[in-house]
Design a protein around this motif. Sequence first.
Motif, PDB file in Angstrom:
ATOM      1  N   GLY A   5       9.057 -65.648 -15.812  1.00 37.98           N
ATOM      2  CA  GLY A   5       9.846 -64.459 -15.560  1.00 37.98           C
ATOM      3  C   GLY A   5       9.216 -63.425 -14.658  1.00 37.98           C
ATOM      4  N   ASP A   6       8.323 -63.824 -13.774  1.00 37.94           N
ATOM      5  CA  ASP A   6       7.772 -62.880 -12.798  1.00 37.94           C
ATOM      6  C   ASP A   6       8.510 -63.057 -11.483  1.00 37.94           C
ATOM      7  OD1 ASP A   6       5.672 -62.076 -14.563  1.00 37.94           O
ATOM      8  OD2 ASP A   6       4.744 -63.998 -14.150  1.00 37.94           O
TER       9      ASP A   6
ATOM     10  N   GLU B  16       8.732 -73.777 -18.703  1.00 37.44           N
ATOM     11  CA  GLU B  16       9.572 -72.617 -18.449  1.00 37.44           C
ATOM     12  C   GLU B  16       9.681 -71.854 -19.750  1.00 37.44           C
ATOM     13  OE1 GLU B  16      13.346 -72.844 -15.851  1.00 37.44           O
ATOM     14  OE2 GLU B  16      13.086 -74.762 -16.793  1.00 37.44           O
ATOM     15  N   TYR B  17       9.550 -70.563 -19.700  1.00 35.85           N
ATOM     16  CA  TYR B  17       9.630 -69.771 -20.914  1.00 35.85           C
ATOM     17  C   TYR B  17      11.013 -69.160 -21.062  1.00 35.85           C
ATOM     18  CZ  TYR B  17       4.652 -70.285 -21.307  1.00 35.85           C
ATOM     19  OH  TYR B  17       3.406 -70.812 -21.446  1.00 35.85           O
ATOM     20  N   GLU B  18      11.537 -69.236 -22.278  1.00 31.17           N
ATOM     21  CA  GLU B  18      12.780 -68.527 -22.557  1.00 31.17           C
ATOM     22  C   GLU B  18      12.460 -67.078 -22.854  1.00 31.17           C
ATOM     23  OE1 GLU B  18      15.238 -70.318 -25.525  1.00 31.17           O
ATOM     24  OE2 GLU B  18      14.880 -72.282 -24.680  1.00 31.17           O
ATOM     25  N   TRP B  19      11.306 -66.869 -23.427  1.00 33.98           N
ATOM     26  CA  TRP B  19      10.883 -65.506 -23.730  1.00 33.98           C
ATOM     27  C   TRP B  19       9.372 -65.497 -23.835  1.00 33.98           C
ATOM     28  CZ3 TRP B  19       8.225 -62.855 -27.520  1.00 33.98           C
ATOM     29  CH2 TRP B  19       8.396 -61.474 -27.522  1.00 33.98           C
ATOM     30  N   THR B  20       8.740 -64.571 -23.173  1.00 34.69           N
ATOM     31  CA  THR B  20       7.311 -64.378 -23.392  1.00 34.69           C
ATOM     32  C   THR B  20       7.082 -62.908 -23.599  1.00 34.69           C
ATOM     33  OG1 THR B  20       6.992 -64.173 -21.035  1.00 34.69           O
ATOM     34  CG2 THR B  20       6.349 -66.247 -22.017  1.00 34.69           C
ATOM     35  N   HIS B  21       6.077 -62.626 -24.351  1.00 37.59           N
ATOM     36  CA  HIS B  21       5.744 -61.226 -24.532  1.00 37.59           C
ATOM     37  C   HIS B  21       4.951 -60.757 -23.339  1.00 37.59           C
ATOM     38  CE1 HIS B  21       3.514 -57.763 -26.010  1.00 37.59           C
ATOM     39  NE2 HIS B  21       4.676 -57.493 -26.533  1.00 37.59           N
ATOM     40  N   LYS B  22       5.348 -59.605 -22.793  1.00 34.77           N
ATOM     41  CA  LYS B  22       4.621 -59.029 -21.662  1.00 34.77           C
ATOM     42  C   LYS B  22       4.239 -57.599 -22.000  1.00 34.77           C
ATOM     43  CE  LYS B  22       6.753 -61.620 -17.981  1.00 34.77           C
ATOM     44  NZ  LYS B  22       7.636 -61.516 -16.820  1.00 34.77           N
TER      45      LYS B  22
ATOM     46  N   GLU C 143       4.440 -54.913 -20.437  1.00 30.91           N
ATOM     47  CA  GLU C 143       5.351 -53.821 -20.065  1.00 30.91           C
ATOM     48  C   GLU C 143       6.523 -53.672 -21.027  1.00 30.91           C
ATOM     49  OE1 GLU C 143       4.951 -56.345 -17.506  1.00 30.91           O
ATOM     50  OE2 GLU C 143       6.947 -56.876 -16.795  1.00 30.91           O
ATOM     51  N   MET C 144       6.640 -54.618 -21.974  1.00 27.85           N
ATOM     52  CA  MET C 144       7.690 -54.470 -22.983  1.00 27.85           C
ATOM     53  C   MET C 144       7.286 -53.486 -24.069  1.00 27.85           C
ATOM     54  SD  MET C 144       8.431 -58.401 -23.568  1.00 27.85           S
ATOM     55  CE  MET C 144       9.209 -59.420 -22.368  1.00 27.85           C
TER      56      MET C 144
ATOM     57  N   TYR D 132      20.017 -62.698 -18.736  1.00 32.67           N
ATOM     58  CA  TYR D 132      20.369 -61.468 -18.059  1.00 32.67           C
ATOM     59  C   TYR D 132      20.581 -61.730 -16.576  1.00 32.67           C
ATOM     60  CZ  TYR D 132      19.459 -57.943 -21.643  1.00 32.67           C
ATOM     61  OH  TYR D 132      19.529 -57.151 -22.744  1.00 32.67           O
TER      62      TYR D 132
ATOM     63  N   GLU E 168      21.683 -54.824 -26.705  1.00 34.24           N
ATOM     64  CA  GLU E 168      22.982 -55.464 -26.499  1.00 34.24           C
ATOM     65  C   GLU E 168      22.953 -56.948 -26.848  1.00 34.24           C
ATOM     66  OE1 GLU E 168      23.683 -54.743 -22.394  1.00 34.24           O
ATOM     67  OE2 GLU E 168      21.618 -55.267 -21.905  1.00 34.24           O
TER      68      GLU E 168
ATOM     69  N   ILE F 293       9.320 -55.241 -11.350  1.00 29.88           N
ATOM     70  CA  ILE F 293       8.917 -55.078 -12.738  1.00 29.88           C
ATOM     71  C   ILE F 293      10.094 -54.576 -13.555  1.00 29.88           C
ATOM     72  CG2 ILE F 293       7.355 -53.890 -14.291  1.00 29.88           C
ATOM     73  CD1 ILE F 293       5.418 -53.744 -11.917  1.00 29.88           C
ATOM     74  N   GLY F 294      10.409 -55.339 -14.559  1.00 27.17           N
ATOM     75  CA  GLY F 294      11.454 -54.948 -15.494  1.00 27.17           C
ATOM     76  C   GLY F 294      11.146 -55.677 -16.760  1.00 27.17           C
ATOM     77  N   LYS F 295      12.087 -55.660 -17.692  1.00 24.82           N
ATOM     78  CA  LYS F 295      11.815 -56.369 -18.923  1.00 24.82           C
ATOM     79  C   LYS F 295      12.285 -57.808 -18.807  1.00 24.82           C
ATOM     80  CE  LYS F 295      13.268 -52.511 -20.571  1.00 24.82           C
ATOM     81  NZ  LYS F 295      14.215 -51.765 -21.352  1.00 24.82           N
ATOM     82  N   CYS F 296      11.832 -58.472 -17.784  1.00 25.42           N
ATOM     83  CA  CYS F 296      12.281 -59.817 -17.472  1.00 25.42           C
ATOM     84  C   CYS F 296      11.433 -60.796 -18.269  1.00 25.42           C
ATOM     85  CB  CYS F 296      12.105 -60.024 -15.978  1.00 25.42           C
ATOM     86  SG  CYS F 296      13.194 -61.216 -15.305  1.00 25.42           S
ATOM     87  N   ALA F 297      12.005 -61.389 -19.324  1.00 30.84           N
ATOM     88  CA  ALA F 297      11.176 -62.150 -20.249  1.00 30.84           C
ATOM     89  C   ALA F 297      11.263 -63.651 -20.074  1.00 30.84           C
ATOM     90  CB  ALA F 297      11.545 -61.785 -21.681  1.00 30.84           C
ATOM     91  N   GLY F 298      12.333 -64.145 -19.465  1.00 35.37           N
ATOM     92  CA  GLY F 298      12.505 -65.586 -19.403  1.00 35.37           C
ATOM     93  C   GLY F 298      12.462 -66.111 -17.989  1.00 35.37           C
TER      94      GLY F 298
ATOM     95  N   ALA G 157      21.324 -54.424 -15.085  1.00 37.02           N
ATOM     96  CA  ALA G 157      21.085 -55.667 -15.825  1.00 37.02           C
ATOM     97  C   ALA G 157      22.292 -55.919 -16.704  1.00 37.02           C
ATOM     98  CB  ALA G 157      19.825 -55.551 -16.678  1.00 37.02           C
TER      99      ALA G 157
END
Lengths: 323, 400
Positions: free
Chosen positions: B278-279, A305-311, A313-314, B322, A68, B295-300, B336
């Motif tokens: 994002g934890d 602060e991260y706007e996006w990090t790779h984790k 679980e993604m 989000y 989305e 736990i989710g796809k929480c990236a920022g 979300a």
Amino acid sequence: MKDLLPSAIKNKEKRSEVHAKLKHQKKLEKKKKAKVREAAEKQALELGEEPPARPIPRTIENTRELDETVCKPDDEELFAGNDADEFSCILKEERTPKVLITTSRFHSSRGPAFIDELISVIPNAHYHKRGTYDLKKIVEYANNKDFTSIIVVHTNRREPDALLVIGLPSGPTAHFKLSKLVLRKDIKNHGNPTNHQPELVFNNFTTRLGHRIGRLIQSLFPQDPNFRGRRVVTFHNQRDFIFFRHHRYIFETKESKEPQSKGKGKKEEAKTQEKVITRLQECGPRFTLKLISLQHGTFDTKGGEYEWTHKPEMDTSRRRFFL
Amino acid sequence: MPRTTTVESSGCPPLRALTFDVLGLIKVVEARGGQNGDAAKVVERWGEPDASKCVLSASILDRESHPLIGIARKSGSVEIISAINGDLQVQIPDLCQPEDDSIVGVHLLQKHKSDSSSRSCALLASTTKGHVRMESVKLGETPAKSVRDPSPTVWNVCGSGNILCSKVSEDENHALFGGKGVEVNIWDLHKREKIWTAKSPPKDNLGIFTPTWFTCATFLSKDDNRKFVAGTNSHQVRLYDISAQRRPVISIDFRETAIKAVSEDNDGNTIYVGNGSGDLATFDIRTGKLLGCFIGKCAGSIRAIARHPELPVIASCGLDSYLRIWDVQSRQLLSAVYLKQHLTSVVFDSHFRIEAPAPQVETAVEEDCAEATPVKRKKEHRGTRKAKSKSSKRSKREED
């Protein structure tokens, strides 16, 4: 027996035999299908009908998970966000980009060569020796000297393996993994770039994050390409990998001669027919980037602060992409 | 091996949340609840996108009639709007100069001063440089008719350093402030005097002193102003007890990036912690034990966490744009919502009721029973039972 899977057979000789047979059968079937389709197409062409639509192969890209965050062209919030972000003054040509390139603490062999080539790609880029300065000090220095971005080439085992792009004065910090680096001299039939300002091509930066990364990279280059230079720099995103290519192109007009055997009445036409062909020559370097993290603000590993990090679980789906 | 099956969630209960973002937009997100798992979605958007109106802080005066929201903007002004329809009630311009100072916290006080009618409220705003301003406002029909207190009380809470967090206790007698280079301190709002200051923890075993840098704080329980929790930039969550000592009672390390948001639970001993990468996790603060992570796809980075006053639900929002709604017990993601901009704050409007609730709920329950009894599939059964109990609870509350 026919339903038996070859993998269920324990005897290796028998198994490979059955497997080969099965494979052969499949090949024949495929050929048959292609023949039928070709025939149908030919028939349709003869009858003057529209040929049946070719089936579109299912690839990972076109079966991508629904996202989305993909930018829509009529989103006013997106444009307002673009106007407000850190790169808008460069992209609107109110500020000329000036890039500082530096390295990690220790570097040698392919690192300096790569930096030389980066300088030839990015106009108004300046290399500064890293010395023993902290990156935060370098950010401060660059801010004082009116730089608009910093690129840090990180080297590990004498091989560049990461790229850090910092927008200044407050812009985000993107951390990329760098792989598949091929330098100019290793590319066959490579050309040497001129110092005209390059044209930029960005492909497939569709999501909001991708859009932002695209703008970050775009802000490294001046926004008024010199088309006389016929130089083009491409950032192509495919499955979250950003491929960098650098080319020179040329349009050549060639007079193509019609073959003589096709009737002599057309001879006058054949002489005047001109064909424009495009030729590409790669200038190098060639490398691939993968985004690891995008940090809000300038480089700060402790309080950032991260706007996006790779984790991890993604990575639950092969069909989920973020850029 | 990654989990490939999706865990069945009981669906989002009916709720209403308001989010504030960097373009100054306020978005109203509503979840209708219901058995078919209606996801939360944006129902209204207030304001026009304008980067100079970036919301820095927001607070809600959550009451049955005339709920109000206080919004601190980047331009240095504070606005009070209605939480029902977003109409501007009062605008207080130029609380601080946007060039060198910015508002860090705004709180709407309800019981302050004797008059507790719904047409007036008091406002406490604090800025980065430590200027705190408290003033009461009488609301009129239009913004022009509203009357501001001619003599607001202004005082200073710190000499040096930057205030980064401020919080007012539930009974509105005390406020705490903390920040970069400022130890957490507690002020009595009536006498306007500092009653307590924290002491920095001692040097560690290597003799290294971590500089003071508080990023967020919250009072632990509604009726006890003596305990509070603060998050620091050096990824520590600390519990302070005024009555015990000036140094932290418990100090917990959480992951590797700065703590950015802390929120308390209604029971007074559970806290929710969000950090810069994002934890999101929940701790039992009595023992300092990690109860679990969301736990989710929480990236920022997580900028704000809000606990719903009644439902067992929390909302988190931040730089990944989000708004995420989580169940407190199962720690599952309920919903979300993608809101396009970096979000700065989220609040719940707890007095939200869906229109014509009573008959709808009754029929839903009946249908549900009919569905659940003949088919006894394991997974579905559990999901519907949970939803059923919730809906019956809701109907009971509305009967009350």
